[in-house]
Design a protein around this motif. Structure first.
Motif, PDB file in Angstrom:
ATOM      1  N   THR A   2       0.845  -1.191   0.000  1.00 32.82           N
ATOM      2  CA  THR A   2       0.000   0.000   0.000  1.00 32.82           C
ATOM      3  C   THR A   2       0.880   1.241   0.000  1.00 32.82           C
ATOM      4  O   THR A   2       1.746   1.395   0.864  1.00 32.82           O
ATOM      5  N   PHE A   3       0.700   2.109  -0.964  1.00 30.14           N
ATOM      6  CA  PHE A   3       1.461   3.348  -1.035  1.00 30.14           C
ATOM      7  C   PHE A   3       0.746   4.409  -0.214  1.00 30.14           C
ATOM      8  O   PHE A   3      -0.478   4.474  -0.187  1.00 30.14           O
ATOM      9  N   SER A   8       0.371  17.228   0.054  1.00 25.79           N
ATOM     10  CA  SER A   8       1.275  17.891  -0.883  1.00 25.79           C
ATOM     11  C   SER A   8       1.750  16.915  -1.949  1.00 25.79           C
ATOM     12  O   SER A   8       1.931  17.277  -3.120  1.00 25.79           O
ATOM     13  N   GLY A   9       1.947  15.649  -1.540  1.00 25.33           N
ATOM     14  CA  GLY A   9       2.339  14.638  -2.514  1.00 25.33           C
ATOM     15  C   GLY A   9       1.245  14.392  -3.525  1.00 25.33           C
ATOM     16  O   GLY A   9       1.517  14.202  -4.726  1.00 25.33           O
ATOM     17  N   ALA A  10      -0.002  14.407  -3.081  1.00 23.66           N
ATOM     18  CA  ALA A  10      -1.121  14.238  -4.002  1.00 23.66           C
ATOM     19  C   ALA A  10      -1.149  15.367  -5.016  1.00 23.66           C
ATOM     20  O   ALA A  10      -1.360  15.140  -6.215  1.00 23.66           O
ATOM     21  N   ALA A  11      -0.943  16.590  -4.561  1.00 25.47           N
ATOM     22  CA  ALA A  11      -0.944  17.732  -5.469  1.00 25.47           C
ATOM     23  C   ALA A  11       0.163  17.606  -6.515  1.00 25.47           C
ATOM     24  O   ALA A  11      -0.038  17.933  -7.690  1.00 25.47           O
ATOM     25  N   ARG A  12       1.341  17.112  -6.105  1.00 21.69           N
ATOM     26  CA  ARG A  12       2.442  16.931  -7.060  1.00 21.69           C
ATOM     27  C   ARG A  12       2.087  15.865  -8.094  1.00 21.69           C
ATOM     28  O   ARG A  12       2.370  16.030  -9.286  1.00 21.69           O
ATOM     29  N   LEU A  13       1.477  14.775  -7.639  1.00 23.58           N
ATOM     30  CA  LEU A  13       1.105  13.710  -8.568  1.00 23.58           C
ATOM     31  C   LEU A  13       0.050  14.189  -9.556  1.00 23.58           C
ATOM     32  O   LEU A  13       0.097  13.856 -10.743  1.00 23.58           O
ATOM     33  N   PHE A  27      -2.646   6.782  -7.031  1.00 19.17           N
ATOM     34  CA  PHE A  27      -4.026   7.120  -7.378  1.00 19.17           C
ATOM     35  C   PHE A  27      -4.960   5.921  -7.182  1.00 19.17           C
ATOM     36  O   PHE A  27      -6.146   6.092  -6.896  1.00 19.17           O
ATOM     37  N   TYR A  28      -4.430   4.730  -7.370  1.00 19.67           N
ATOM     38  CA  TYR A  28      -5.240   3.508  -7.296  1.00 19.67           C
ATOM     39  C   TYR A  28      -5.114   2.764  -5.969  1.00 19.67           C
ATOM     40  O   TYR A  28      -5.956   1.911  -5.674  1.00 19.67           O
TER      41      TYR A  28
END
Length: 419
Positions: A2-3, A8-13, A27-28
């Motif tokens: 599980t990642f 902030s990491g979500a915004a970068r992705l 994302f998944y």
């Protein structure tokens, strides 16, 4: 594996998502992205949750679980469809616990606060005389019915384009008279994959070789662009063109709109709608393409109307034929689990065993759903591997790209709104 992903990491992705490729693993797989999906997508957009036929009488209800939210969708005594948060206004207890049922009033099992099916507080035991019932009705959820389909939106300010979308799709739906139909069957299937994998899988037929029952209903050239038709496929393509021309003449003579409208990633309430012929007998999704019900949904002079296909972002797809309709709703249960609810609708007076055989009606889509569940589970296993890297979408996966583009845009808008 599980990642995990920070905000902030979500915004970068989101910012670095490559157009034309599948999403990066978090994302998944990450719980943080699952929570973000609920907050940014499912709590902010219009969602298909039921057919009106699931609520035939006053007091009939369904409950819908969306992450931490639970919503009651109920038909009131004035025959209107309403929606409420499934939360008692006393101390917050869950009110209704079943997925569906029928009630005279909605009664909290904790302290017996009682609400009408219009959401009004009717009875609150042992409260002081000054309690104003008008201040303690159930919290409403926005709800709209469109051609017999029920949509809800949890947002205080829902997307403003829904009225326009409803006005454009309702003329396509109206001839099928879905509001007066009845439920012939309903199945719930839990796919062991992220909801986006479920939707991506649905948006392409690149994999349809794994759906022999479904593929028989489509022309062999389904999903091909004309320039990609090989000499071997040319006879089948010519047969499709003849069927399409015949279908268009029939639609025009009956006043059935059939032009394709595709706005999947250009608006908040993305959608696509199209009427087109089916192969074989051309009447329905059955093993030989003949109508599954002798009692048609409406007073159509022929059952050979192919299908009306509708897709709405983020979670639903539909097939409407002359004889019956099939609705599909994808409901996220967790980062790696998705409920796919399939409902078959027939004319209210159609009699099972007389007008239709249920196994014949449901065979194609039950088989297809089971096959898709295997494919989605395999996809989830793959994206959960440290070896996974995003791959390119094929031309036949254009609608997958449109779904992902829409999804990323909604996340971006949500995240920018928090700055």
């Amino acid at each position: 594996m599980t990642f995990t992903t920070s905000a902030s990491g979500a915004a970068r992705l989101v910012a670095r998502r490559a157009v034309g490729q599948s999403l990066e693993a978090p994302f998944y797989t990450s719980e943080e992205f699952f929570a973000l999906d609920i907050e940014a997508v499912f709590a902010k957009h219009w969602l298909f949750v039921a057919a009106e036929a699931e609520l035939p009488e006053p007091g009939d209800y369904v409950t819908v679980a969306l992450g931490p939210y639970s919503v009651i969708v109920v038909r009131d005594d004035d025959d209107r469809v309403r929606a409420f948060h499934n939360v008692c206004r006393h101390r917050g207890a869950r009110l209704l616990h079943e997925e569906r049922g029928s009630v005279g009033n909605i009664v909290c099992g904790y302290h017996q606060w009682t609400y009408g099916v219009d959401g009004a507080l009717r009875h609150a035991p042992s409260q002081p005389p000054g309690l104003d019932p008008a201040c303690f009705g159930l919290r409403t959820v926005r709800v709209r019915t469109v051609g017999g389909l029920v949509f809800i939106c949890l947002a205080e300010e829902p997307p403003a384009d829904f009225d326009e979308v409803a006005a454009r799709i309702e003329p396509y739906l109206a001839p099928h008279r879905l509001a007066g139909a009845k439920v012939a069957a309903q199945t719930d299937l839990v796919e062991h994959g992220n909801w986006k994998l479920t939707m991506e899988n649905n948006r392409e037929c690149y994999h349809c070789g794994g759906h022999p029952e479904l593929q028989g209903c489509y022309f062999p050239t389904y999903g091909y662009e004309e320039q990609d038709i090989t000499p071997v496929l040319r006879p089948a393509y010519e047969r499709f063109l003849r069927a399409e021309a015949e279908a268009h003449r029939t639609y025009a003579s009956l006043g059935l709109p059939y032009a394709t409208i595709e706005e999947l990633d250009t608006r908040a309430t993305g959608f696509r709608i199209q009427r087109e012929p089916l192969d074989l007998a051309g009447e329905s999704f059955t093993p030989d393409g003949t109508a599954a019900s002798r009692r048609l949904l409406a007073d159509f002079p022929t059952a050979r109307l192919g299908r009306l296909a509708l897709h709405t972002q983020p979670n639903a797809w539909f097939h409407f034929m002359a004889d019956h309709a099939v609705t599909f709703a994808a409901i996220p249960l967790g980062a790696d689990r998705t409920l796919v609810r399939t409902t078959w609708l027939v004319h209210a007076d159609a009699v099972e065993g007389v007008d239709y055989d249920l196994d014949t009606m449901t065979k194609v889509w039950k088989a297809t759903n089971d096959q898709d569940a295997v494919l989605v589970a395999r996809a989830q296993q793959g994206v959960s591997s440290p070896a996974y890297l995003p791959g390119p979408y094929a031309p036949a996966e254009e609608q997958v790209e449109q779904f992902v583009h829409w999804y990323v845009a909604r996340l971006r808008a949500h995240l920018e709104g928090q700055l």
